[in-house]
Design an enzyme around this catalytic site. Structure first.
Site, mmCIF file in Angstrom:
data_model
loop_
_atom_site.group_PDB
_atom_site.id
_atom_site.type_symbol
_atom_site.label_atom_id
_atom_site.label_comp_id
_atom_site.label_asym_id
_atom_site.label_seq_id
_atom_site.Cartn_x
_atom_site.Cartn_y
_atom_site.Cartn_z
ATOM 1 N N HIS A 86 0.838 -1.202 0.000
ATOM 2 C CA HIS A 86 0.000 0.000 0.000
ATOM 3 C C HIS A 86 0.874 1.254 0.000
ATOM 4 C CE1 HIS A 86 -3.643 2.345 1.270
ATOM 5 N NE2 HIS A 86 -2.690 3.148 1.738
ATOM 6 N N GLU A 87 1.859 1.279 0.887
ATOM 7 C CA GLU A 87 2.726 2.460 0.983
ATOM 8 C C GLU A 87 3.610 2.608 -0.248
ATOM 9 O OE1 GLU A 87 1.953 4.674 3.037
ATOM 10 O OE2 GLU A 87 0.639 3.395 4.217
ATOM 11 N N HIS A 90 1.918 4.452 -2.959
ATOM 12 C CA HIS A 90 1.974 5.914 -2.803
ATOM 13 C C HIS A 90 3.232 6.516 -3.431
ATOM 14 C CE1 HIS A 90 -1.617 6.680 -0.545
ATOM 15 N NE2 HIS A 90 -1.303 5.803 0.401
ATOM 16 N N HIS A 96 -6.024 8.152 -2.357
ATOM 17 C CA HIS A 96 -6.729 6.876 -2.414
ATOM 18 C C HIS A 96 -7.894 7.005 -3.395
ATOM 19 C CE1 HIS A 96 -5.067 6.280 1.854
ATOM 20 N NE2 HIS A 96 -4.354 5.546 1.025
#
Length: 135
Positions: A86-87, A90, A96
């Protein structure tokens, strides 16, 4: 290679370091493939129980490794890896959005494929460039 920083004042900090090293090993091929400049991978233990990770300026990723209810209990590996993916997402997409979640799913599949192919085993923990052949 990103610097790895566990919380040395927490119980079982050696295990935390091993988990961070394992995260780096699993994600190193994708990091190189996407040409991301990850400078630090850090353990953190925020007050907010729901905060699992943060990407700071696309250079530092902080991941909660431990249960918010017991500092001696580590979270499950698949949960920690999911936060890392998830990170890493980014690194390309800040907000999101549906685009973000599509990219995250693709990246998770990529990391799983690297593991299944044995590619992660080529990473020696020191040189992210060594894990993927050039070209």
């Amino acid at each position: 290679m990103a610097a790895i920083k566990e919380l040395k004042t927490m119980p079982n900090s050696e295990e935390a370091r091993r988990i961070l090293e394992r995260l780096m090993k699993h994600c190193a091929p994708a990091i190189k493939r996407h040409k991301w400049n990850l400078v630090e991978l850090k353990e953190f233990y925020p007050r907010s129980q729901g905060l699992l990770g943060v990407n700071v300026n696309r250079r530092t990723i902080c991941v909660r490794l431990r249960s918010p209810f017991n500092k001696e209990t580590f979270r499950e590996w698949h949960e920690i890896l999911g936060v890392m993916v998830h990170e890493l997402t980014h690194m390309e997409i800040s907000k999101h959005s549906s685009e973000f979640y599509t990219k995250m799913d693709e990246l998770y599949t990529e990391v799983e494929s690297d593991e299944a192919s044995g590619l992660i085993n080529r990473f020696d923990g020191t040189n992210v460039n060594a894990c993927i052949p050039s070209g």
